[in-house]
Motif scaffolding. Structure first.
Motif, PDB file in Angstrom:
ATOM      1  N   ASP A 209       1.017  -1.662  -0.228  1.00 18.87           N
ATOM      2  CA  ASP A 209       0.226   0.023  -0.206  1.00 18.87           C
ATOM      3  C   ASP A 209       0.793   1.453  -0.153  1.00 18.87           C
ATOM      4  N   PHE A 210       1.737   1.053   0.683  1.00 15.94           N
ATOM      5  CA  PHE A 210       2.769   1.755   0.440  1.00 15.94           C
ATOM      6  C   PHE A 210       3.525   2.936  -0.948  1.00 15.94           C
TER       7      PHE A 210
ATOM      8  N   GLY B 128       2.699   1.014  -3.364  1.00 12.48           N
ATOM      9  CA  GLY B 128       1.864   1.436  -5.297  1.00 12.48           C
ATOM     10  C   GLY B 128       2.507   0.111  -6.389  1.00 12.48           C
TER      11      GLY B 128
ATOM     12  N   TRP C 218      -5.542   3.937  -6.230  1.00  9.48           N
ATOM     13  CA  TRP C 218      -4.207   3.856  -4.590  1.00  9.48           C
ATOM     14  C   TRP C 218      -4.244   5.297  -4.238  1.00  9.48           C
TER      15      TRP C 218
ATOM     16  N   ARG D 287      -4.643   6.491  -0.470  1.00  8.02           N
ATOM     17  CA  ARG D 287      -3.515   7.655   0.248  1.00  8.02           C
ATOM     18  C   ARG D 287      -4.943   8.826   0.893  1.00  8.02           C
TER      19      ARG D 287
ATOM     20  N   GLN E  23      -6.901   8.058   3.285  1.00 11.14           N
ATOM     21  CA  GLN E  23      -6.155   7.504   5.212  1.00 11.14           C
ATOM     22  C   GLN E  23      -5.879   8.655   5.183  1.00 11.14           C
TER      23      GLN E  23
ATOM     24  N   LYS F 144      -2.658  10.745   4.160  1.00 15.32           N
ATOM     25  CA  LYS F 144      -1.354  10.346   3.593  1.00 15.32           C
ATOM     26  C   LYS F 144      -1.146  11.152   2.635  1.00 15.32           C
TER      27      LYS F 144
ATOM     28  N   LEU G 261      -4.448  14.788  -4.456  1.00 11.13           N
ATOM     29  CA  LEU G 261      -4.226  13.013  -4.776  1.00 11.13           C
ATOM     30  C   LEU G 261      -5.392  13.164  -5.715  1.00 11.13           C
TER      31      LEU G 261
ATOM     32  N   GLU H 207      -6.508   1.465   8.292  1.00  8.13           N
ATOM     33  CA  GLU H 207      -5.953   0.026   7.212  1.00  8.13           C
ATOM     34  C   GLU H 207      -5.755  -1.340   8.469  1.00  8.13           C
TER      35      GLU H 207
END
Length: 498
Positions: free
Chosen positions: A107-108, A110, A228, A232, A235, A237, A243, A285
Motif C-alpha cells: 500500500d505504501f 503502489g 491507490w 492514500r 487514509q 497520507k 491526490l 488500514e
C-alpha cells in the motif's frame, strides 16, 4: 449492514474500471475507452509473468547444460541432487521472500512502483549475475535476487491490471496474464533448444534482460493506479485535492481521454465518496489477522487451497524437468529433448487460449473438475511408464501433453482468476499477497524436493505420489470450490462467503 455491503460494492466497482455505472443509471451503458490505452497498462505488468515463465522454460534446458562437462563451460558442473535442486528452485525462494516483503509495503509503494522495482532487481541479477556466474554461490545469489523481483511483480501486476482496466474486459485480461506466463515458458523452451549445444549454457538466462528493461521503462511511463491515489487521500497520507487531481489525470490517461476531462473528474469524485463511506466506521488500514477471520478466512481456504494444490500436484516438476523426463523417454540427445519441450510449450499455449475463451461460458467448476481429473490420470500414466512401460517412449510424451493440457484448462488460469474474485474488497490486497506467498512457497518446496525425492522414492513412486495428491485436490474442488460464473464481486461476497 446492507448499506455497508453496498458501499463496499461501489468501492470495488469504481476501482475496477466500472466507475461510470455508478454515475449513469442506464444499465446498457458501456464505458468508452481507447484500446491502445487499455493494452499498454495490461502489457507492461504482464511482462512480469512473461519473465516468470521464461525462468521455468529456460531452466528446463539450463539444468541439462549445467550438468554436462562438454556444454556447461564451467568446472563445477558435477552438481549433487541438493545443489541442482537449489539452482532450479533458487528463484522461487527469492519470490517467496519478495512475497513476504510486499505484504507490509504494497500500500505504501503502489502497484506501479512494485513493477518498476521488480525490473531493477531483474536486470542485474538475471541478465548479468546468473548468466556469467563464476561459481555456484554467485549463481545461487543471482537466482535469489531474480526471484525477489518476481515475487513483487506477481503481486503488483494483477492488482494494477484489475484496478485500471474497464470492468467489461477485466475477466479476460486477468485470465490473459496466465497466457503471458505460458508465452514466457515457450520462449524459454525455444532459447533452450537453440542454445543447448552452445558451450556455456548458462548464457540462456541472460536473454530475459531486454524484456526486463522494456518492462521497467513501460512501468515507469504508466500512470499510478487512481484507486491507490484515492486510498492514500482517504487514509490521510497526502493532500486530498492534490491526490484527486493526480487520480483524475491518471484515469484520463488510462482511458485515452484529454487530461482532466469532465467524465474522469466525475468518476474520481464518485469513487472518493464511496471510499469515504466504506472507511467511515473502520480503521484506515486493516490488521494482519483480518485475513484469517470470517468471510476472508473462507476466501483464503478456497483461493489458497487452489494455488496450493496447483503446485503440490507436481506442476513445477513437470515443467522445470520436462527436458530430463524426455531424455529418459528415449530422446537422449539434449537437442532432441529441448525441441520436444518446444512442442509441449506450443500445446500449452493453445490450451491456455481455449481456457481463456471458454471460462465464462462453461464456468469455473466444470473446467476445474475435468482438468484436475485429467491431471491425476496423466500422473498415473507417468508412473506406469517408469514402472513397466519404459519401452514405449510415446507414453511419456502423451502423458506430458495430457498433463499440460489439463493443467492449462484448470489450475493454470482458473486458480488465479478465483483468487482475484473470491476475496472481499476489504482484504483483497492482503489476501492476494498470502495467495502468492502460498503459491511460491509450495512451488519452491516441490521444485527443490524433486531430485532428492526422485532418488529416494524412484520416479515411478514419485509420480504415483503426485497422482494421489491430484485425487485429493479433485475432492477439494468438488466439495469446497464454488461456481462464480455470472456473479458480481458483491454477489460473491454476500452469497458465497457469508
Amino acid at each position: 449492514m446492507k448499506q455497508d455491503n453496498e458501499a463496499v460494492g461501489a468501492q470495488e466497482e469504481s476501482f475496477s474500471g466500472d466507475e461510470s455505472q455508478s454515475l449513469v443509471p442506464d444499465a446498457n451503458y458501456q464505458e468508452e475507452f481507447s484500446w491502445f490505452s487499455v493494452i499498454l497498462p495490461f502489457l507492461f505488468p504482464a511482462l512480469g509473468g512473461l519473465l516468470f515463465g521464461y525462468d521455468i522454460g529456460a531452466t528446463s534446458g539450463a539444468n541439462i547444460s549445467l550438468q554436462s562437462p562438454e556444454l556447461s563451460g564451467i568446472s563445477w558442473f558435477n552438481l549433487s541432487a541438493v545443489q541442482l535442486g537449489l539452482v532450479v528452485s533458487g528463484s522461487l525462494y527469492g519470490a517467496l521472500l519478495g512475497s513476504l516483503l510486499v505484504y507490509p509495503i504494497a500500500d505504501f509503494l503502489g502497484t506501479e512502483e512494485e513493477g518498476t522495482y521488480h525490473c531493477s532487481c531483474t536486470i542485474p541479477s538475471w541478465g548479468l549475475i546468473t548468466a556469467y556466474a563464476p561459481d555456484l554461490g554467485v549463481l545461487l545469489v543471482g537466482r535469489l535476487l531474480y526471484g525477489l523481483g518476481i515475487g513483487l511483480a506477481m503481486h503488483g501486476a494483477p492488482l494494477y491490471i484489475a484496478e485500471t482496466c474497464p470492468s467489461k474486459i477485466r475477466g479476460t485480461l486477468v485470465s490473459l496474464k496466465e497466457l503471458f506466463i505460458v508465452l514466457g515458458i515457450l520462449l524459454g523452451y525455444f532459447v533452450g533448444s537453440f542454445q543447448i549445444n552452445v558451450v556455456g549454457g548458462g548464457y540462456m538466462y541472460g536473454v530475459s534482460a531486454p524484456i526486463a528493461l522494456l518492462m521497467g521503462i513501460g512501468m515507469w511511463l504508466l500512470p499510478p493506479s487512481p484507486r491507490w491515489l484515492l486510498l492514500r487521500a482517504v487514509q490521510g497520507k497526502g493532500s486530498i485535492q492534490e491526490l484527486k487531481e493526480k487520480a483524475s489525470f491518471a484515469l484520463s490517461k488510462l482511458r485515452g481521454r484529454p487530461p482532466g476531462d469532465n467524465v474522469s473528474e466525475r468518476q474520481i469524485e464518485d469513487t472518493l465518496i464511496s471510499l469515504k463511506s466504506s472507511y467511515a466506521d473502520q480503521e484506515s488500514e486493516g490488521s494482519f489477522l483480518e485475513v484469517f477471520q470470517g468471510p476472508s478466512l473462507k476466501a483464503f481456504i478456497i483461493g489458497g487451497g487452489l494455488v496450493l494444490f496447483q503446485q503440490i500436484t507436481g506442476q513445477p516438476s513437470v515443467l522445470y524437468y520436462a527436458g530430463p523426463i524426455l531424455q529418459s523417454a528415449g530422446f537422449s540427445a539434449a537437442s532432441d529433448a529441448t525441441r520436444v519441450s518446444v512442442v509441449i510449450g506450443l500445446f500449452k499455449l493453445l490450451m491456455t487460449w481455449i481456457a481463456v475463451l471458454k471460462v465464462d461460458d462453461l464456468g469455473r467448476r466444470p473446467l476445474l473438475i475435468g482438468g484436475v481429473g485429467g491431471i491425476a490420470l496423466s500422473l498415473f500414466l507417468l508412473s506406469a511408464y517408469y514402472k513397466f512401460l519404459g519401452g514405449f517412449p510415446l507414453v511419456a510424451v502423451a502423458s506430458l501433453l495430457l498433463y499440460v493440457g489439463c493443467y492449462q484448462i484448470s489450475f493454470g488460469p482458473i486458480s488465479w482468476l478465483m483468487v482475484s474474485e473470491i476475496f472481499p474488497i476489504r482484504t483483497r490486497g492482503r489476501g492476494i499477497s498470502l495467495a502468492v506467498l502460498t503459491n511460491f512457497g509450495s512451488n519452491a518446496i516441490v521444485t527443490f524436493a524433486f531430485y532428492p525425492l526422485k532418488e529416494f522414492l524412484g520416479a515411478e513412486n514419485l509420480f504415483l505420489l503426485f497422482g494421489g495428491i491430484a485425487l485429493l485436490s479433485l475432492l477439494f474442488v468438488m466439495l469446497l470450490v464454488p461456481e462464480t460464473k455470472g456473479l458480481s464481486l458483491e454477489e460473491i461476497e454476500s452469497k458465497i462467503l457469508k
